[in-house]
Motif scaffolding. Structure first.
Motif, mmCIF file in Angstrom:
data_model
loop_
_atom_site.group_PDB
_atom_site.id
_atom_site.type_symbol
_atom_site.label_atom_id
_atom_site.label_comp_id
_atom_site.label_asym_id
_atom_site.label_seq_id
_atom_site.Cartn_x
_atom_site.Cartn_y
_atom_site.Cartn_z
ATOM 1 N N THR A 581 0.839 -1.197 0.000
ATOM 2 C CA THR A 581 0.000 0.000 0.000
ATOM 3 C C THR A 581 0.874 1.247 0.000
ATOM 4 O OG1 THR A 581 -1.689 -1.207 1.222
ATOM 5 C CG2 THR A 581 -1.851 1.204 1.208
ATOM 6 N N ARG A 582 0.560 2.186 -0.906
ATOM 7 C CA ARG A 582 1.351 3.403 -1.057
ATOM 8 C C ARG A 582 0.874 4.485 -0.083
ATOM 9 N NH1 ARG A 582 3.483 4.672 -6.228
ATOM 10 N NH2 ARG A 582 2.468 6.703 -5.993
ATOM 11 N N ALA A 583 1.749 5.440 0.157
ATOM 12 C CA ALA A 583 1.392 6.547 1.053
ATOM 13 C C ALA A 583 0.287 7.418 0.477
ATOM 14 C CB ALA A 583 2.629 7.394 1.349
ATOM 15 N N ASP A 584 0.132 7.398 -0.862
ATOM 16 C CA ASP A 584 -0.911 8.228 -1.481
ATOM 17 C C ASP A 584 -2.123 7.393 -1.901
ATOM 18 O OD1 ASP A 584 0.179 6.823 -3.562
ATOM 19 O OD2 ASP A 584 0.950 8.564 -4.636
ATOM 20 N N ASP A 585 -2.335 6.240 -1.247
ATOM 21 C CA ASP A 585 -3.458 5.373 -1.577
ATOM 22 C C ASP A 585 -4.722 5.707 -0.792
ATOM 23 O OD1 ASP A 585 -2.425 3.917 -3.613
ATOM 24 O OD2 ASP A 585 -1.807 2.202 -2.407
ATOM 25 N N ALA A 586 -4.769 6.843 -0.164
ATOM 26 C CA ALA A 586 -5.972 7.267 0.546
ATOM 27 C C ALA A 586 -6.049 8.779 0.507
ATOM 28 C CB ALA A 586 -5.964 6.769 1.990
ATOM 29 N N TYR A 587 -7.227 9.295 0.312
ATOM 30 C CA TYR A 587 -7.416 10.743 0.360
ATOM 31 C C TYR A 587 -8.848 11.069 0.741
ATOM 32 C CZ TYR A 587 -9.494 10.460 -4.390
ATOM 33 O OH TYR A 587 -10.274 10.160 -5.483
ATOM 34 N N ASP A 588 -9.005 12.232 1.323
ATOM 35 C CA ASP A 588 -10.316 12.842 1.550
ATOM 36 C C ASP A 588 -10.406 14.070 0.659
ATOM 37 O OD1 ASP A 588 -11.104 11.012 3.462
ATOM 38 O OD2 ASP A 588 -10.365 12.207 5.143
#
Length: 908
Positions: A581-588
């Motif tokens: 899982t990448r550090a940019d695999d989640a966002y709001d």
């Protein structure tokens, strides 16, 4: 209107079936000959029966032989009584009635005599009186086509095209340039990678009409480029109706043939609900990476084994497509008040196969373009959809009305890909498989109100409030890839221990949107003033998890198929599972749009109408990258804009049926959440990554429109339009890595688009009376565009001069329909084609990728069978191919096949 009674029915056809005994005919407005929709024809002597006219004003009432008196009446028209009508056995007596307007009821026309917007003639009349340039297709016209969803139907509108059967392009512009409103409310998209609302979630039997507004007016949201698509759903009927429907279908490449499938699933997925077995196993930690908390090797091995060991494609026989639907509605009257309701439910299931080729291009040492990698790709898919609609309206009196509308749609899409590819550079052969499952759902609720205030010149107030929720769940997409050296005879494919092989991907997207609009209209003596505002806020959350199977130090047989290679006994020993899982695999993300406008509608000359105004629209857009495990905020990207959006439309009536139109506006287009997010998504079919760009800026657009239109008859129109658009900072999808051909999004400096639209709809009865039942329609759109790349071209795009990405140079629609008198048979032939358009912009000497024209020929036959109707359709009779080319290299090609369907519906 008087109460209908238990024997009331809604007329279904202009022509009675053979052997019909009774009375039939048409009720029209004596001033213009237009059919009156849902006028009442009541037998008052000799029997007690009554019916309503249909969308074209036709009616029929079955009666035994005898002599009858009839009364025909309609709101705000003078009723007529006809006496001594003779009915003979086995014969249909024709009785046409023309009604004149009740001069004493003229003031009631505003509220009581509302046009039925499901009818072609009613929409044309509304278009003639509209302030803006617009085109529409009615439910009546959609019923003549094989189209099953709004995504199919909208391509019949002038200059509209559809990508992937789901996303609309208006005047060659899609995505952020084409806004979709449902009953006047903005809709969010359930797709993370597409800014457009997928129109295949709306079955056609839920639609009253599709209207495309092409010149801007200040009461619309400021996001406007190609146009705004207005979806209007069916409202409650004026009398009781119950309509069940069933359909069966198939196509030439799928039905009763073997297709790729998955072992996983269950009965719930056939109804549109995902199986719990696909979700991330409970043993996998949510608040940290796999193995990050110092778990023992035994615990890790148990976690690895908690994933379902399903990796390989299966084969199954594709079944025919099926659809079921039912709707029920009525209007109840209480003195001057009315309470109406409509409820509708639909279910659909479809199997499909997509077999074709894809390739990746490069240049050799002689600068010759060639396909360094080519593959054969097979995709089997299964889709299920479930939808429900509810509407309740209460009209307290002529001045006050409230309506609640609710829509729920959900669907599952199960896709199984297999591919075999050869890479000439690496002398390798690849065998790859992807198992993918996606579920989508949309909740939409809306409350609307209309009030005549009785002051300030009889001012009117209308408002709407809405709340919606879209969800997209992609649980456990699995990719495997095996490779071998094709120069080595007998070499077995082996697991390569590299990215994009032995991977699992989980993603969830949810977006909640809420807001409303309010509009106040002041009909003053010299000018009609209108003012209002909009507030709409959206909250999106996105989370993804990635896992990759990696070979360890213990040797394993890498030639084993994946379900043996990743067997439980190998996990934790020869093979480990890495949480990638990448550090940019989640966002709001948050988007707030707030606007107010004022417009004036005036008529300085008897023939000249001017409608102009100004909209002030501000937006606040925030995208926050967050830790995929803890949810803690990381990088934040903000974009705040305040825009003035002027608009002016002029309409000059050369005659009561001929209009000249001209308009100018200055609008905008925003980057979407997905285009801003640096999140990377892997495109399995084309084997490349797609990523966003946080540095995107909004686009501003100058729009100029002109049109001449002649409404020659009730359902007839001739129109010619011209338009020009100037884009500042247009957003495009471009290739940013020539070797891997990965995609991203960038702003170009500018772009210009010029277009011409021609449209004709007429009855051949104008040529000869014998052809009065033949109708023809045609529209042609010609568009030329050119992108200004500016002085500093990031990514070294190959062509300094080229069309705007996604822009088709031409779009053609043709249709011919014939309704045979005396048999209740209707026959329609339709043709659609769009010109070549850039799918991806090439960089560093690689050509642009063009989607080639797709020629579609469809046929529809409908037969009335008493209270039922049988409809047979055939689509894509030319068996055209979907083809993408990069100069001489065919990048992707497949045939969707010839599709057939049969449906039977009743109106009870």
């Amino acid at each position: 209107m008087e109460d209908m009674g238990d024997e009331a029915m809604l007329a279904e056809s202009a022509v009675p079936p053979p052997g019909f005994t009774g009375i039939h005919g048409r009720v029209t407005d004596e001033a213009n000959g237009e059919g009156l929709i849902e006028a009442t024809v009541k037998v008052v002597t000799g029997a007690q029966k009554q019916v309503l006219t249909d969308l074209d004003g036709f009616y029929r009432v079955a009666l035994p032989p005898g002599k009858y008196d009839l009364r025909v009446f309609y709101d705000v028209y003078q009723g007529r009584r006809i006496t001594g009508v003779i009915v003979n056995k086995g014969k249909a007596t024709r009785l046409d009635v023309a009604l004149g307007a009740d001069e004493g009821a003229v003031q009631e026309v505003v509220v009581e005599a509302r046009a039925d917007r499901r009818a072609e003639g009613a929409l044309l009349q509304e278009r003639r009186k509209a302030a803006a340039v617009s085109d529409a297709i009615s439910a009546q016209e959609i019923a003549r086509t094989p189209d099953s969803s709004a995504g199919d139907a909208v391509k019949r509108v002038v200059s509209a095209t559809v990508v992937d059967g789901r996303y609309v392009l208006l005047r060659g512009l899609g995505g952020r340039y084409s806004t979709t409103l449902l009953n006047g409310a903005l809709l969010p998209s359930p797709e993370p990678d597409e800014p457009s609302v997928p129109l295949d979630i709306f079955p056609t039997n839920l639609l009253a009409n599709l209207n495309v507004v092409k010149s801007y007016t200040p009461d619309l949201p400021g996001t406007f480029g190609g146009g705004t698509l207005l979806i209007e759903t069916n409202s409650y009927p004026s009398e009781f109706e119950f309509k069940p429907r069933i359909s069966l279908g198939g196509d030439s490449v799928t039905t009763f043939r073997e297709r790729n499938s998955q072992r996983q699933g269950g009965f719930g997925e056939a109804l549109g609900f995902p199986s719990s077995s696909r979700q991330l196993p409970n043993a996998i930690p949510r608040d940290s990476q796999l193995g990050a908390s110092g778990e023992s090797s035994e615990v890790l091995a148990q976690q690895y084994r908690s994933f379902p060991n399903i990796w390989q494609a299966r084969r199954t026989t594709a079944l025919p497509n099926m659809g079921l639907g039912v709707s029920v509605g009525d209007t109840l009257r209480f003195g001057n008040s009315r309470l109406g309701y409509l409820a509708s439910a639909n279910y659909g299931h479809r199997d499909g196969v997509q077999e074709g080729t894809f390739a990746r291009a490069s240049r050799d040492e002689t600068d010759t373009l060639y396909a360094f990698e080519s593959a054969n790709n097979t995709q089997g898919f299964e889709t299920a959809s479930l939808s429900g609609l509810g509407s309740v309206g209460f009209q307290l009196d002529r001045d006050n009305e409230l309506t609640w509308f609710g829509l729920y749609t959900r669907g599952t899409d199960t896709r199984t890909h297999t591919a075999t590819a050869n890479n000439l550079v690496r002398t390798e052969r690849y065998e790859s498989t992807r198992l993918q499952f996606v579920s989508r759902q949309l909740f939409f609720n809306q409350l609307r109100g209309f009030h005549r205030l009785g002051l300030l010149g009889d001012a009117e107030l209308d408002w709407q409030a809405n709340v919606s929720r879209v969800d997209r769940d992609e649980p456990d997409t699995r990719d495997t890839l095996y490779s071998s050296n094709f120069n080595v005879p007998g070499a077995l494919p082996t697991f390569p221990n590299q990215p994009n092989s032995g991977e699992r991907f989980f993603a969830e997207l949810g977006e909640t949107s809420t807001g409303g609009t309010v509009n106040l209209t002041l009909p003053l003596s010299a000018v009609k003033l209108k003012a209002g505002g909009l507030a709409q806020v959206s909250f999106r959350d996105f989370n993804a998890r990635r896992f990759r199977y990696i070979l360890g130090n213990t040797p394993v047989d890498r030639t084993l198929p994946p379900e043996q290679l990743f067997a439980p006994e190998n996990l934790g020993t020869g093979i480990t599972v890495r949480d990638s899982t990448r550090a940019d695999d989640a966002y709001d993300a948050y988007l707030g749009v707030f606007s107010g406008y004022v417009s004036a509608d005036t008529q300085p000359l008897e023939a000249l109408r001017l409608v102009g105004g100004l909209r002030l629209e501000s937006s606040h857009q925030v995208l926050t990258l967050k830790d995929p495990f803890t949810g803690a905020a990381d990088t934040e990207n903000r974009a705040d804009y305040a825009n003035l959006l002027p608009a002016l439309n002029a309409i000059y009536a050369l005659t009561p049926t001929v209009n000249l139109r001209a308009g100018y506006s200055y609008t905008l287009a925003r980057p979407t959440f997905r285009e801003l997010a640096p999140f990377i998504y892997f495109d399995f079919v084309r084997r490349r990554n797609v990523s966003g760009n946080p540095d995107l800026e909004q686009t501003r657009i100058h729009n100029v429109d002109a049109r001449v239109e002649w409404f020659a008859g009730e359902n007839e129109v001739l129109a010619a339009s011209a338009f020009y658009k100037r884009f500042v900072n247009p957003i495009e999808r471009v290739i940013n890595n020539p070797e891997a051909q990965d995609l991203t999004y960038r702003n170009a400096a500018g772009a210009d688009t010029y277009g011409l639209e021609l449209e004709a709809r007429a009855s051949l009865g104008r040529l000869t009376e014998s052809l009065r039942d033949v109708r023809v329609g045609a529209n042609l759109t010609l568009i030329q565009s050119e992108v200004d790349l500016g002085d500093n071209v990031v990514g070294a795009q190959t062509n300094r001069r080229r069309p705007l990405q996604g822009q088709s140079p031409y779009v053609i629609n043709l249709n011919v329909g014939y309704q045979r008198p005396g048999s209740g048979t209707e026959f329609t032939v339709l043709y659609n084609v769009y010109g070549p358009r850039i799918s991806e912009v090439g960089v560093q000497r690689l050509p642009d990728v063009y989607e080639r024209p797709f020629h579609r020929l469809d046929i529809s036959v409908a037969q009335q069978l008493g209270s039922a109707q049988l409809k047979l359709t055939a689509a894509n009779l030319l068996n055209s191919s979907v083809t993408l080319r990069q100069d001489s290299v065919v990048v992707q090609s497949y045939k969707p096949g010839v599709a057939f369907s049969a449906s039977l519906g009743w109106s009870l």
